[in-house]
Enzyme design. Structure first.
Site, PDB file in Angstrom:
ATOM      1  N   PHE A 114       4.021  -1.009  -5.676  1.00  0.00           N
ATOM      2  CA  PHE A 114       4.940  -1.362  -4.583  1.00  0.00           C
ATOM      3  C   PHE A 114       4.470  -0.661  -3.220  1.00  0.00           C
ATOM      4  O   PHE A 114       3.504   0.655  -3.309  1.00  0.00           O
ATOM      5  CB  PHE A 114       6.284  -0.786  -4.648  1.00  0.00           C
ATOM      6  CG  PHE A 114       6.528  -0.927  -6.118  1.00  0.00           C
ATOM      7  CD1 PHE A 114       7.657  -1.962  -6.141  1.00  0.00           C
ATOM      8  CD2 PHE A 114       7.133  -0.580  -7.205  1.00  0.00           C
ATOM      9  CE1 PHE A 114       8.928  -2.190  -6.799  1.00  0.00           C
ATOM     10  CE2 PHE A 114       7.304  -0.945  -8.534  1.00  0.00           C
ATOM     11  CZ  PHE A 114       8.582  -2.013  -7.944  1.00  0.00           C
ATOM     12  N   LYS A 115       4.499  -1.108  -2.574  1.00  0.00           N
ATOM     13  CA  LYS A 115       4.638  -0.765  -0.847  1.00  0.00           C
ATOM     14  C   LYS A 115       5.325  -0.208  -0.472  1.00  0.00           C
ATOM     15  O   LYS A 115       5.688  -0.759  -0.156  1.00  0.00           O
ATOM     16  CB  LYS A 115       3.437  -1.632  -0.555  1.00  0.00           C
ATOM     17  CG  LYS A 115       3.012  -2.014   1.332  1.00  0.00           C
ATOM     18  CD  LYS A 115       2.240  -2.832   1.562  1.00  0.00           C
ATOM     19  CE  LYS A 115       1.652  -3.160   3.239  1.00  0.00           C
ATOM     20  NZ  LYS A 115       0.494  -3.718   3.318  1.00  0.00           N
ATOM     21  N   SER A 116       4.640   0.798   0.355  1.00  0.00           N
ATOM     22  CA  SER A 116       5.586   1.285   1.774  1.00  0.00           C
ATOM     23  C   SER A 116       5.883   0.365   2.460  1.00  0.00           C
ATOM     24  O   SER A 116       5.139   0.216   2.797  1.00  0.00           O
ATOM     25  CB  SER A 116       5.602   2.841   1.783  1.00  0.00           C
ATOM     26  OG  SER A 116       5.271   3.940   0.356  1.00  0.00           O
TER      27      SER A 116
END
Length: 653
Positions: A23-25
Site C-alpha cells: 500500500f502507498k501512503s
C-alpha cells in the site's frame, strides 16, 4: 501512536494477505493556524497548588504542532507541516514564485514555518518557540499580539495561497485552526461574509478546515456565532444524515488548568492528525436485491513496526539518499530480461504448467468487489476466538450512491438496538479471495477528555475456516479443581485494568519508540537517552500489593492438590524450574557425580575460541563435551550452551 492507514496503489492486487509494502501512503499537508491574542497568551493556573501546570493556550497549541512534527518527521517523512500565526503584531509571508513580496503580505499573519517537509532545523526553531529562553527578544516579538483585530478572510486567503503554492497536488490538505475567540467579527457583517467566501474557496480547493475550539474559564465556546458558517459537515451532499454520524464541532477542546488544556488539545489533534486513507473505496454494500450503497474500508488497528523509507549512501563526503533500480537478470546468460518475457508456472505431475498474467487473473477472479448481506444472527453466535485477522472498518461514501449515509446510519442503529450481526459475503478488492465475514455495528468511543477515539461505523470480521481454528485440548487433561480455579479467579480480579478496558494506544511498541527516539536524537543533535520508556513492563509493586496474598493462597492450594494427586510425592514448593526432577528425601548423602576430564584438544580449542570471541562457531558435540567435563548442564539449544561456556571462562577471569 497505535493508528495506521494505507490506500491501494493499483486495483490488480494479487496477494490475499495485507502487507505494508503493498500500500502507498497518501501524502498529507497540515497547516496549523494558531490564534495569537491576549487571551490565548494568558497562562492558565492550575487549581492544585502542588501541581505547577501553568500553560497558555497558544503555548499548548505550539507544543502540539511540535509533537506532531516530531512524529511525522520519522513515521511519515513525505508529509508537509507548517505553522501560521495570526493576530500577531508582525507580518511575514513569502512566496518563492513571486517577485513582488510586498503585494503578498497579509496583515497580522506570520508564517513561522513554511508548509514543507519538516527538516531538523525547523523542528529546532519550533522547539525554541514553545519554550523560549530568558531574554529571547526575537521570540517575544513574534508572539506579541496585535492591537488591531485580524481579518479572518485574510488569514483564510493566506492559507489558500500557501496550499496552492506548496501542496497543489496533495490528496489530503487540512487546516487546523486553534482559537478561543468564537465570534471574531461580531459587529461587522461584511467581514463575516468575506470569511465565509474564503472558507468556501478552501473547500472548493479540496482543503478541509478542522476547528479546535478552546473554552475560556468564564465562557463556553459557541460555534454557532461564527464557525458554523466556516466549518462544513463531513458529507455536505447529505445534510439529512443522523446527528450521531456527524462530527461534534461544538465540543470544546479543553478548559481549566494548563495541563488539562495541553492533554486535551494533544488528544484532540492526535485523533485527527492522521487523514483517512482508504483500504478499499466505493465498494458496494448489497442489503438486498437491487439495493446497494457505497462504503469505504479502513484499517484502524495495525501493528506498528519500523519501516525503512529510503537507503542512505555514505560513500561520499556527505550522506545522500540512494535511488534504487531493479533489474531482472538471467541466471544462465546474465542478460537483462523484460517483464513481458517472464511467465509464471505451477508444478503438476512433475511438469511445469505455465500461465500468462491474464490467465492467472482469471483464475483468481471471483467477481467484482462486494459486501453482500446473506442473513442476520444474534451477537452471541459469534465466539471470541473467531477474530483471527485484522478487522476492516467501513464507513459510508456518497461518491457511489447518493443517500448511502442515511441508509448506512439506519442499518447501523438497527444492528446496535437489536444486538445482531450481519453475515456477509466479502470481496474487498479485485483478485482477492472471497470470505464469509461478520459485520458488526460499533458504537462511538470517546476518551476521558471527551475526544472521539473511534467513530461510529461497521466492523467486518473475517470468519476463520476449519483449518484456521486450533483444536482445543482434551478436557480430561484439565484436572484443576474448583477451589484452585476460584483462587485464580480472585487473582485475576485484582489484576484487572482500570474500567476493565485494554487500550492499545496507551501501550506503544517499546522497540519502535526506542528506534524513533534514537533517530530523533541524531537528527536534532540531542543527548542520547539512557534507557527506553517501556510502558509494557508490569508494575510489580502494585501487583504485589493488590494480589500478593491471593497469589500465595493460590500457591498453597496448588501444593495441596498436587500432593493429593500424586499421593504426596510432589514437591512441597511449586517454585521449581520446569523440567527439574525432584527426588524423595533420604538419610544417605547424595552421590557425587564423577566429572570426566575432557580431551586436551577440546579444552584448548574451546579456550582459543573464547579468546577470539568465536565460541558460537563450535559444534554442539564439542560444546556438550566441554560442559559435561566441567559438570555443567548440556541440555538446551546451542545459544544456551554458548552462554554457559562463556560464563565458565568469565568466572575464571
Amino acid at each position: 501512536m497505535a493508528e495506521d492507514y494505507y490506500t491501494r496503489e493499483e486495483d490488480n492486487y494479487e496477494d490475499e494477505e495485507l502487507d505494508q509494502t503493498s500500500f502507498k501512503s497518501v501524502k498529507d499537508a497540515v497547516l496549523f493556524a494558531i490564534d495569537i491574542s491576549s487571551s490565548m497568551l494568558t497562562p492558565r493556573p492550575s487549581p492544585d497548588p502542588k501541581k505547577h501546570g501553568d500553560e497558555s493556550p497558544a503555548s499548548a497549541a505550539l507544543k502540539c504542532a511540535y509533537h506532531l512534527m516530531q512524529q511525522r518527521i520519522v513515521s511519515n517523512p513525505h508529509d508537509m507541516i507548517g505553522v501560521l500565526l495570526y493576530g500577531t503584531k508582525l507580518s511575514k509571508f513569502y512566496d518563492e514564485n513571486e517577485d513582488d513580496q510586498e503585494d503578498l503580505s497579509y496583515p497580522h499573519c506570520y508564517l513561522y514555518t513554511d508548509l514543507d517537509v519538516p527538516s531538523a532545523q525547523e523542528v529546532k526553531h519550533l522547539r525554541s518557540l514553545t519554550s523560549p529562553a530568558d531574554g529571547d527578544d526575537d521570540v517575544r516579538q513574534i508572539l506579541e499580539p496585535s492591537k488591531e483585530p485580524v481579518s479572518m478572510a485574510n488569514m483564510l486567503f493566506c492559507a489558500n495561497q500557501i496550499f496552492t503554492s506548496k501542496a497543489p497536488n496533495f490528496s489530503s490538505r487540512r487546516l487546523f485552526v486553534v482559537t478561543d475567540n468564537d465570534n471574531p467579527h461580531a459587529d461587522n457583517k461584511a467581514m463575516r461574509s468575506a470569511a465565509t467566501v474564503r472558507a468556501r474557496d478552501l473547500y472548493d480547493l479540496g482543503v478541509n478546515i478542522e476547528l479546535f475550539p478552546i473554552s475560556q474559564s468564564d465562557h463556553e465556546f459557541d460555534t454557532s456565532k461564527f464557525y458554523d458558517d466556516i466549518i462544513y459537515k463531513t458529507s455536505p451532499s447529505d445534510g439529512d444524515a443522523p446527528a450521531y454520524l456527524q462530527p461534534d464541532t461544538n465540543a470544546s477542546t479543553g478548559k481549566g488548568d494548563g495541563l488539562t488544556l495541553l492533554n486535551s488539545l494533544l488528544s484532540s489533534i492526535n485523533s485527527r492528525s492522521v487523514p483517512r486513507r482508504s483500504l478499499f473505496s466505493n465498494v458496494p454494500l448489497e442489503i438486498g436485491p437491487d439495493f446497494k450503497i457505497s462504503v469505504n474500508g479502513y484499517l484502524l488497528l495495525k501493528k506498528q513496526e519500523p519501516a525503512r523509507s529510503c537507503f542512505i549512501w555514505q560513500g561520499g563526503e556527505t550522506a545522500q539518499i540512494a535511488q534504487g533500480v531493479t533489474t531482472l537478470m538471467s541466471d544462465e546468460t546474465g542478460q537483462e530480461i523484460d517483464k513481458s518475457s517472464i511467465r509464471k508456472a505451477y508444478k503438476f505431475g512433475g511438469e511445469q504448467v505455465s500461465f500468462s498474467i491474464e490467465e492467472q487473473q482469471a483464475l483468481r477472479n471471483f467477481g467484482d468487489p462486494v459486501i453482500r448481506i446473506i442473513g442476520f444472527k444474534p451477537l452471541s453466535a459469534l465466539p471470541f476466538w473467531a477474530n483471527v485477522k485484522h478487522p476492516s472498518f467501513i464507513y459510508p461514501s456518497e461518491e457511489g450512491y447518493i443517500g448511502s449515509t442515511r441508509v448506512f446510519s439506519a442499518l447501523h442503529q438497527k444492528l446496535l438496538d437489536s444486538e445482531k450481526l450481519a453475515l456477509v459475503w466479502f470481496i474487498p478488492r479485485r483478485n482477492a479471495s472471497p470470505v464469509l465475514a461478520a459485520m458488526i455495528a460499533g458504537a462511538e468511543k470517546i476518551d476521558e477528555n471527551g475526544v472521539q477515539k473511534i467513530p461510529p461505523g461497521m466492523w467486518i470480521i473475517a470468519l476463520p475456516f476449519a483449518d484456521d481454528v486450533r483444536q482445543n485440548p482434551d478436557s480430561k487433561i484439565n484436572r484443576a479443581g474448583d477451589a484452585l480455579n476460584n483462587a485464580m479467579r480472585d487473582v485475576i480480579r485484582q489484576l484487572q485494568l482500570p474500567k476493565a478496558i485494554y487500550d492499545p494506544s496507551k501501550y506503544p511498541n517499546p522497540s519502535l519508540q526506542w528506534h524513533y527516539r534514537i533517530l530523533q536524537a541524531i537528527a536534532l543533535d540531542e543527548d542520547f537517552p539512557e534507557s527506553p520508556d517501556d510502558k509494557t513492563v508490569p508494575k510489580y509493586r502494585q501487583v504485589h500489593k493488590r494480589a500478593g496474598d491471593y497469589i500465595l493462597k493460590w500457591a498453597e492450594e496448588l501444593n495441596l492438590q498436587a500432593s493429593e494427586m500424586f499421593d504426596g510425592s510432589a514437591a512441597t514448593s511449586t517454585l521449581v524450574k520446569r523440567g527439574a526432577k525432584t527426588e524423595p528425601a533420604s538419610d544417605h548423602p547424595p552421590k557425587r557425580v564423577k566429572i570426566e576430564d575432557s580431551a586436551p584438544g577440546v579444552e584448548d580449542e574451546v579456550k582459543k575460541c573464547f579468546d577470539k570471541g568465536t565460541v558460537s562457531k563450535l559444534t554442539m558435540v564439542v560444546l556438550k563435551e566441554f560442559l559435561h567435563s566441567h559438570g555443567r548442564a548440556t541440555a538446551g539449544k546451542k545459544a544456551d550452551l554458548v552462554e554457559r561456556v562463556e560464563q565458565y571462562f568469565e568466572q575464571k577471569l
